[in-house]
Design a protein around this motif. Structure first.
Motif, PDB file in Angstrom:
ATOM      1  N   THR A 154      40.021  25.613  34.823  1.00 41.37           N
ATOM      2  CA  THR A 154      41.287  26.282  35.117  1.00 41.37           C
ATOM      3  C   THR A 154      40.995  27.494  35.989  1.00 41.37           C
ATOM      4  O   THR A 154      40.167  28.334  35.626  1.00 41.37           O
ATOM      5  CB  THR A 154      41.989  26.703  33.816  1.00 41.37           C
ATOM      6  OG1 THR A 154      42.390  25.527  33.110  1.00 41.37           O
ATOM      7  CG2 THR A 154      43.214  27.558  34.092  1.00 41.37           C
TER       8      THR A 154
ATOM      9  N   ARG B 288      48.128  29.389  39.020  1.00 41.46           N
ATOM     10  CA  ARG B 288      47.178  28.774  38.094  1.00 41.46           C
ATOM     11  C   ARG B 288      46.968  27.319  38.466  1.00 41.46           C
ATOM     12  O   ARG B 288      47.929  26.547  38.565  1.00 41.46           O
ATOM     13  CB  ARG B 288      47.667  28.876  36.644  1.00 41.46           C
ATOM     14  CG  ARG B 288      46.655  28.354  35.634  1.00 41.46           C
ATOM     15  CD  ARG B 288      47.104  28.591  34.205  1.00 41.46           C
ATOM     16  NE  ARG B 288      48.296  27.814  33.861  1.00 41.46           N
ATOM     17  CZ  ARG B 288      48.884  27.827  32.663  1.00 41.46           C
ATOM     18  NH1 ARG B 288      48.394  28.613  31.715  1.00 41.46           N
ATOM     19  NH2 ARG B 288      49.958  27.090  32.430  1.00 41.46           N
TER      20      ARG B 288
ATOM     21  N   GLY C 143      45.059  24.008  37.227  1.00 38.38           N
ATOM     22  CA  GLY C 143      44.372  23.429  36.084  1.00 38.38           C
ATOM     23  C   GLY C 143      44.117  21.942  36.274  1.00 38.38           C
ATOM     24  O   GLY C 143      45.018  21.183  36.631  1.00 38.38           O
TER      25      GLY C 143
ATOM     26  N   LEU D  32      44.656  31.489  30.921  1.00 38.64           N
ATOM     27  CA  LEU D  32      44.866  32.071  32.246  1.00 38.64           C
ATOM     28  C   LEU D  32      43.623  31.944  33.120  1.00 38.64           C
ATOM     29  O   LEU D  32      43.700  31.500  34.263  1.00 38.64           O
ATOM     30  CB  LEU D  32      45.244  33.545  32.122  1.00 38.64           C
ATOM     31  CG  LEU D  32      45.666  34.227  33.429  1.00 38.64           C
ATOM     32  CD1 LEU D  32      47.080  33.779  33.812  1.00 38.64           C
ATOM     33  CD2 LEU D  32      45.598  35.746  33.309  1.00 38.64           C
TER      34      LEU D  32
ATOM     35  N   PHE E 288      42.510  30.819  38.259  1.00 41.06           N
ATOM     36  CA  PHE E 288      43.627  31.739  38.465  1.00 41.06           C
ATOM     37  C   PHE E 288      43.412  32.462  39.791  1.00 41.06           C
ATOM     38  O   PHE E 288      42.373  33.094  39.993  1.00 41.06           O
ATOM     39  CB  PHE E 288      43.737  32.731  37.313  1.00 41.06           C
ATOM     40  CG  PHE E 288      44.975  33.586  37.369  1.00 41.06           C
ATOM     41  CD1 PHE E 288      46.237  33.012  37.257  1.00 41.06           C
ATOM     42  CD2 PHE E 288      44.885  34.954  37.548  1.00 41.06           C
ATOM     43  CE1 PHE E 288      47.381  33.786  37.304  1.00 41.06           C
ATOM     44  CE2 PHE E 288      46.021  35.747  37.591  1.00 41.06           C
ATOM     45  CZ  PHE E 288      47.277  35.159  37.476  1.00 41.06           C
TER      46      PHE E 288
ATOM     47  N   SER F 209      38.871  33.597  38.099  1.00 43.99           N
ATOM     48  CA  SER F 209      38.171  32.813  37.070  1.00 43.99           C
ATOM     49  C   SER F 209      36.696  32.748  37.436  1.00 43.99           C
ATOM     50  O   SER F 209      36.278  31.887  38.225  1.00 43.99           O
ATOM     51  CB  SER F 209      38.779  31.413  36.982  1.00 43.99           C
ATOM     52  OG  SER F 209      40.142  31.484  36.641  1.00 43.99           O
TER      53      SER F 209
END
Length: 399
Positions: A328, A375, A377, A169, A330, A320
């Motif tokens: 990644t 999200r 990524g 996450l 969030f 993040s």
């Protein structure tokens, strides 16, 4: 060394669709070589494993090659590589195997940073065994585990510590070495969810302190399946439920039924694609280490561009923020639904999904008053054009 991104992208037929993929944490796109390996294995002479005829030998070769490739990828022993349908299935299987030895007074430690696949199986197994569950807590301000209470959480009664190597996450990579050192100090096993980590970093299961490590090849170009790596000597001490006529040899005794040789061949091909990104001499393990160094540098550069662009926009919260993390991100939006952003981006050929992504505990620990977030990524095939498109779409959405 740098990645030749255009050459890499040319290996992925799906990228011709024009979609900018930011859904790598849920599964990457698949290179042509992986699909060809699956098809070639499935359509050549193929039988159950053996040595009498070519179809038996082909099956056996696929299994041997799979174990060798995964051992090279993870810095493990091929004799300790277990195939599974998924990482979730492997965690459930081993939670049942290991819990046979637990009882009242024993303790199991899980974390608020983990995907539910490395939480719920342990909670359920502990409940059946009468063991106590203790938690490593997540600090939402740092997006990292709070390890100040580590010595109090992991005690002489701890039998197992289950923790992620990287959050699917938030991208957070917790201090595994510190956690594992404390666990081993009291004689506990360390079970590491490496599903997100293995897609973005070179793995050395021993250096991480992982006694058991799971990952999923479809997160790094391969087909949908799971892998567990452990010291074969440890696996020898674990007794699974199994059919009477099936072998008791390690690692085969943990693999129920006939193996999918074609998927194993696809996973092997995925490892070889990663190794090919490093045009250097050396063993496959050495080329994988070099390739992952190049992957990390490439993804870090793109992540930095994304973060700088996001911070320049109003109305977006970036969760993040851990010092050590994967590419990644969030995000949540002030007064806006992340699902609306995902739908808006999809209409422009940008795939950045919204949800909680089975990360129930970290999502709750963040204390968000929204149903889900966005999200974003990155993957090795992500490029600057993808980042430009996403930043433009984010800017238009918040306006």
């Amino acid at each position: 060394m740098t990645i030749d991104v255009p050459a890499l992208r040319a290996q992925f037929p799906s990228l011709a669709s024009g979609i900018a993929h930011f859904d790598g944490p849920g599964g990457t796109q698949t290179p042509r070589a992986v699909g060809e390996a699956i098809a070639a294995t499935l359509t050549q002479p193929l039988s159950n494993r053996g040595s009498l005829v070519v179809s038996e030998r082909n099956a056996d070769a696929a299994v041997v090659a799979f174990r060798s490739a995964m051992a090279d990828l993870l810095g493990a022993d091929p004799r300790g590589i277990v195939y599974g349908r998924s990482a979730t299935q492997l965690v459930y299987d081993f939670s049942r195997h290991l819990a046979k030895r637990w009882g009242a007074g024993d303790e199991v430690v899980v974390s608020r940073l983990d995907h539910d696949a490395n939480v719920r199986p342990w909670l359920q197994a502990a409940a059946r065994a009468g063991a106590t569950v203790r938690w490593l807590e997540l600090d939402p301000t740092t997006a990292d585990l709070d390890l100040d209470a580590l010595d109090a959480v992991i005690t002489d009664r701890t039998r197992l510590v289950a923790v992620t190597a990287a959050s699917n996450l938030l991208g957070t990579k917790p201090d595994l070495a510190r956690i594992a050192a404390r666990a081993h100090e009291v004689g506990a096993l360390v079970f590491v969810d490496g599903v997100h980590y293995a897609a973005h970093a070179a793995v050395d299961v021993r250096a991480l302190g992982a006694d058991l490590f799971v990952c999923s090849p479809y997160k790094f170009f391969g087909p949908h399946c799971g892998v567990l790596a452990a010291d074969p000597a440890l696996l020898e001490t674990i007794e699974p439920d199994k059919l009477l006529p099936s072998t008791n040899a390690v690692p085969e005794r943990f693999e129920l039924g006939t193996l999918p040789y074609e998927l194993m061949a696809g996973a092997t091909a995925a490892v070889d694609v990663i190794a090919s990104l490093a045009p250097v001499d050396g063993t496959r393990r050495e080329r994988l280490l070099a390739a992952h160094h190049a992957i990390e540098q490439h993804e870090l550069r793109l992540r930095t561009r994304l973060e700088e662009g996001i911070r320049a926009l109003d109305g977006i919260a970036l969760h993040s923020v851990a010092a050590d993390r994967t590419p990644t991100l969030f995000l949540t939006f002030a007064g806006r639904d992340a699902a609306d952003a995902s739908r808006s981006f999809a209409s422009e050929g940008i795939h950045a999904p919204a949800g909680t992504f089975y990360a129930h505990e970290p999502f709750q620990a963040l204390g968000l008053d929204v149903e889900h977030g966005l999200r974003v990524g990155l993957a090795p095939y992500s490029d600057d054009a993808d980042v430009d498109r996403l930043l433009a779409a984010l800017s238009a959405f918040v306006r």
